[in-house]
Design a protein around this motif. Structure first.
Motif, PDB file in Angstrom:
ATOM      1  N   GLU A   1      -0.220 -18.519   6.575  1.00 54.89           N
ATOM      2  CA  GLU A   1       0.354 -18.973   5.302  1.00 54.89           C
ATOM      3  C   GLU A   1       0.957 -20.370   5.361  1.00 54.89           C
ATOM      4  O   GLU A   1       0.375 -21.333   4.912  1.00 54.89           O
ATOM      5  CB  GLU A   1       1.429 -17.990   4.837  1.00 54.89           C
ATOM      6  CG  GLU A   1       0.862 -16.816   4.070  1.00 54.89           C
ATOM      7  CD  GLU A   1       1.974 -15.982   3.474  1.00 54.89           C
ATOM      8  OE1 GLU A   1       2.991 -16.543   3.008  1.00 54.89           O
ATOM      9  OE2 GLU A   1       1.831 -14.740   3.477  1.00 54.89           O
ATOM     10  N   ARG A   2       2.162 -20.463   5.966  1.00 56.37           N
ATOM     11  CA  ARG A   2       2.851 -21.749   5.948  1.00 56.37           C
ATOM     12  C   ARG A   2       3.666 -21.939   7.220  1.00 56.37           C
ATOM     13  O   ARG A   2       4.029 -20.967   7.882  1.00 56.37           O
ATOM     14  CB  ARG A   2       3.753 -21.860   4.713  1.00 56.37           C
ATOM     15  CG  ARG A   2       4.890 -20.869   4.709  1.00 56.37           C
ATOM     16  CD  ARG A   2       5.794 -21.044   3.490  1.00 56.37           C
ATOM     17  NE  ARG A   2       6.995 -20.229   3.663  1.00 56.37           N
ATOM     18  CZ  ARG A   2       7.046 -18.909   3.452  1.00 56.37           C
ATOM     19  NH1 ARG A   2       5.966 -18.249   3.048  1.00 56.37           N
ATOM     20  NH2 ARG A   2       8.170 -18.246   3.657  1.00 56.37           N
TER      21      ARG A   2
ATOM     22  N   ALA B   1      -0.996 -27.184  12.488  1.00 59.70           N
ATOM     23  CA  ALA B   1      -2.220 -26.616  11.895  1.00 59.70           C
ATOM     24  C   ALA B   1      -2.754 -25.496  12.787  1.00 59.70           C
ATOM     25  O   ALA B   1      -3.141 -24.429  12.307  1.00 59.70           O
ATOM     26  CB  ALA B   1      -3.271 -27.715  11.701  1.00 59.70           C
ATOM     27  N   ILE B   2      -2.751 -25.725  14.095  1.00 59.97           N
ATOM     28  CA  ILE B   2      -3.254 -24.721  15.046  1.00 59.97           C
ATOM     29  C   ILE B   2      -2.371 -23.473  15.033  1.00 59.97           C
ATOM     30  O   ILE B   2      -2.871 -22.342  15.067  1.00 59.97           O
ATOM     31  CB  ILE B   2      -3.357 -25.338  16.456  1.00 59.97           C
ATOM     32  CG1 ILE B   2      -4.558 -26.291  16.493  1.00 59.97           C
ATOM     33  CG2 ILE B   2      -3.503 -24.262  17.533  1.00 59.97           C
ATOM     34  CD1 ILE B   2      -4.703 -27.075  17.759  1.00 59.97           C
TER      35      ILE B   2
ATOM     36  N   GLU C   1       5.018 -30.152   7.063  1.00 65.03           N
ATOM     37  CA  GLU C   1       4.867 -28.926   6.280  1.00 65.03           C
ATOM     38  C   GLU C   1       3.390 -28.586   6.201  1.00 65.03           C
ATOM     39  O   GLU C   1       2.595 -29.376   5.688  1.00 65.03           O
ATOM     40  CB  GLU C   1       5.451 -29.102   4.873  1.00 65.03           C
ATOM     41  CG  GLU C   1       6.961 -29.247   4.903  1.00 65.03           C
ATOM     42  CD  GLU C   1       7.598 -29.303   3.516  1.00 65.03           C
ATOM     43  OE1 GLU C   1       8.829 -29.229   3.429  1.00 65.03           O
ATOM     44  OE2 GLU C   1       6.835 -29.444   2.525  1.00 65.03           O
ATOM     45  N   GLY C   2       3.036 -27.424   6.736  1.00 62.50           N
ATOM     46  CA  GLY C   2       1.628 -27.024   6.739  1.00 62.50           C
ATOM     47  C   GLY C   2       1.417 -25.789   5.898  1.00 62.50           C
ATOM     48  O   GLY C   2       2.286 -24.921   5.846  1.00 62.50           O
ATOM     49  N   LYS C   3       0.259 -25.740   5.243  1.00 61.19           N
ATOM     50  CA  LYS C   3      -0.073 -24.492   4.558  1.00 61.19           C
ATOM     51  C   LYS C   3      -1.578 -24.214   4.625  1.00 61.19           C
ATOM     52  O   LYS C   3      -2.398 -25.145   4.614  1.00 61.19           O
ATOM     53  CB  LYS C   3       0.440 -24.486   3.113  1.00 61.19           C
ATOM     54  CG  LYS C   3      -0.224 -25.442   2.166  1.00 61.19           C
ATOM     55  CD  LYS C   3       0.114 -25.009   0.731  1.00 61.19           C
ATOM     56  CE  LYS C   3      -0.784 -25.703  -0.269  1.00 61.19           C
ATOM     57  NZ  LYS C   3      -0.342 -27.060  -0.583  1.00 61.19           N
ATOM     58  N   VAL C   4      -1.917 -22.945   4.741  1.00 58.73           N
ATOM     59  CA  VAL C   4      -3.325 -22.539   4.742  1.00 58.73           C
ATOM     60  C   VAL C   4      -3.779 -22.521   3.290  1.00 58.73           C
ATOM     61  O   VAL C   4      -3.243 -21.769   2.481  1.00 58.73           O
ATOM     62  CB  VAL C   4      -3.502 -21.147   5.377  1.00 58.73           C
ATOM     63  CG1 VAL C   4      -4.966 -20.697   5.282  1.00 58.73           C
ATOM     64  CG2 VAL C   4      -3.045 -21.169   6.833  1.00 58.73           C
TER      65      VAL C   4
ATOM     66  N   TRP D   1      -8.889 -23.532   6.268  1.00 58.82           N
ATOM     67  CA  TRP D   1      -8.606 -24.853   5.719  1.00 58.82           C
ATOM     68  C   TRP D   1      -7.083 -24.994   5.660  1.00 58.82           C
ATOM     69  O   TRP D   1      -6.402 -24.164   5.037  1.00 58.82           O
ATOM     70  CB  TRP D   1      -9.176 -24.987   4.315  1.00 58.82           C
ATOM     71  CG  TRP D   1     -10.657 -25.172   4.258  1.00 58.82           C
ATOM     72  CD1 TRP D   1     -11.332 -26.339   4.057  1.00 58.82           C
ATOM     73  CD2 TRP D   1     -11.669 -24.152   4.378  1.00 58.82           C
ATOM     74  NE1 TRP D   1     -12.691 -26.096   4.043  1.00 58.82           N
ATOM     75  CE2 TRP D   1     -12.926 -24.777   4.246  1.00 58.82           C
ATOM     76  CE3 TRP D   1     -11.633 -22.768   4.603  1.00 58.82           C
ATOM     77  CZ2 TRP D   1     -14.129 -24.071   4.323  1.00 58.82           C
ATOM     78  CZ3 TRP D   1     -12.835 -22.061   4.680  1.00 58.82           C
ATOM     79  CH2 TRP D   1     -14.062 -22.721   4.540  1.00 58.82           C
ATOM     80  N   VAL D   2      -6.564 -26.023   6.308  1.00 60.68           N
ATOM     81  CA  VAL D   2      -5.112 -26.198   6.379  1.00 60.68           C
ATOM     82  C   VAL D   2      -4.746 -27.595   5.890  1.00 60.68           C
ATOM     83  O   VAL D   2      -5.405 -28.578   6.241  1.00 60.68           O
ATOM     84  CB  VAL D   2      -4.609 -26.005   7.833  1.00 60.68           C
ATOM     85  CG1 VAL D   2      -3.130 -26.356   7.955  1.00 60.68           C
ATOM     86  CG2 VAL D   2      -4.849 -24.570   8.297  1.00 60.68           C
TER      87      VAL D   2
END
Lengths: 197, 197
Positions: free
Chosen positions: B88-89, B121-122, B152-155, B164-165
Motif C-alpha cells: 500500500e504505502r 519502492a522495494i 512517500e511511496g504508494k503502490v 507499479w509504485v
C-alpha cells in the motif's frame, strides 16, 4: 566490432593494432575469442607489436580520463573511470562486491548500478556543475556478486546547457541496464538558488 | 490535508487528535502553522490529549514499520523507515549530510536520493525478493546540505507479481523528486537464473 573471420598472421597483427588503439580495454582472452586464435598467439602478437598488457593500457588511459574530469572530483566517480571524452563518450568499470548485494536476493542493489551510471552521465557534461533533470532506466537482468559491470556512456544530443546522455551497463557483452539521462550544465554560482526546469 | 481555518479550542483538539492518528509525523511547529496557533498552544493541546511529542510518536510507528519489512533487511532501507503498509504505502526520512553532497555543487548527489526512493519502492513489494524492472525519475530541484528529505511511496497498481509504485521525495511540503517504478515480486529461488521481462 571486430569481424569474426580468421585472418592471416600479418593481417591479424595489423587489425589487432588498429583495434587496440581504438579500444584499449579488450583482454587477451576476449581478443583470442574474437580473432579465433589462442591466447598465447595474442600474447605473441602483442609482443611483436610492442603493445603492453591490458592492465597497463587501462592504467594509462584511466590517468588521462581522471585528469579530464570537470563536473566531478576524482573520488566522486562511482566505479573506476577508464575513458572520458567530455561531451562525447565515457566508460567506467565496477566489480560487484559483497557490500553491494541485497542480503536476501544476492544481486546488486539498484542504487549501486544507478550510481555508476549516473556519475558517468554527469562526468560527460562540459561544465563545473552538472545536474540531473530526468532519468529513464530499464533493468534488463539482475547483476550477481563478483560480476564486472562496464558502463558506457555517450552524449546523444546537446542543446545549449541541456544534454541528452545514454548509458549502458554491460556484463561481458550483455546489456544489464539501459538508461537515458537529461542533464543541465551549470556554473557553480547558478546552483544555489536554482529551480530545475 | 488540514484546512487552514481557525478552530475553537475544543474543536481544534478534536481535529488535532484525529489528524495525528492518521499522520503522526507532524512537528509541533508544522501543526502550529497549520492550525494558526502558537507552538505552546499545540504543546498544551497535546498534553491535555495525552499525545506524546513527535519523536516518540515516530519511534513507535517506526518500530512497527521495520518489523513489517519483508523484501529488505532493516539496514537495507536507505533513510529512516517511518511507516510501512506492504502493498500500500510507505514513508522514510533522510537528512542530507556532508558526505552526500557533490564537492563542487554542494547539492545532494542523485544516487543518494535514488537509493532512498528505490529502497522504499522495494520495501512495498509483498515478497521475500523484489527486483526493479524500470524507473522514470524527474528531479524537480536540487536538495541542499542539511535538508530533511521525506520519501512517500504508494503502490498504484498490482497485477500478479508486477507492481507499479510511485515515490515522491519532499522537502517540507515541496516535491523535489518524482519517480515511477515497475517492480517484480520474486521468491528467493527464482532470482539466480532469472532474466527480467
Amino acid at each position: 566490432m571486430i569481424a569474426m573471420v580468421r585472418y592471416g598472421k600479418e593481417e591479424r597483427r595489423k587489425v589487432l593494432e588498429a583495434e587496440l588503439t581504438k579500444h584499449p580495454f579488450f583482454t587477451d582472452e576476449e581478443l583470442a575469442r574474437r580473432f579465433r586464435v589462442s591466447v598465447s598467439t595474442i600474447r605473441l602478437d602483442r609482443g611483436v607489436l610492442g603493445i603492453p598488457e591490458v592492465r597497463e593500457r587501462t592504467r594509462v588511459v584511466a590517468q588521462e580520463a581522471y585528469s579530464t574530469l570537470k563536473s566531478l572530483d576524482d573520488q566522486e566517480v562511482i566505479g573506476e573511470l577508464q575513458e572520458l571524452v567530455i561531451g562525447e563518450r565515457a566508460r567506467s568499470a565496477m566489480t560487484i562486491e559483497e557490500s553491494m548485494v541485497l542480503a536476501k536476493a544476492r544481486v546488486a542493489r539498484g542504487h549501486y548500478l544507478f550510481a555508476q551510471a549516473n556519475s558517468l552521465a554527469i562526468a560527460l557534461v562540459d561544465a563545473p556543475v552538472a545536474l540531473t533533470g530526468s532519468v529513464e532506466l530499464k533493468f534488463i537482468r539482475p547483476v550477481q556478486l563478483g560480476e564486472l559491470v562496464v558502463a558506457e556512456g555517450k552524449v546523444s544530443q546537446r542543446k545549449g546547457d541541456k544534454y541528452w546522455v545514454e548509458v549502458l551497463l554491460l556484463v561481458n557483452t550483455e546489456v544489464v541496464l539501459r538508461g537515458q539521462w537529461i542533464l543541465f550544465a551549470k556554473e557553480k554560482e547558478e546552483v544555489r538558488e536554482m529551480e530545475m526546469e
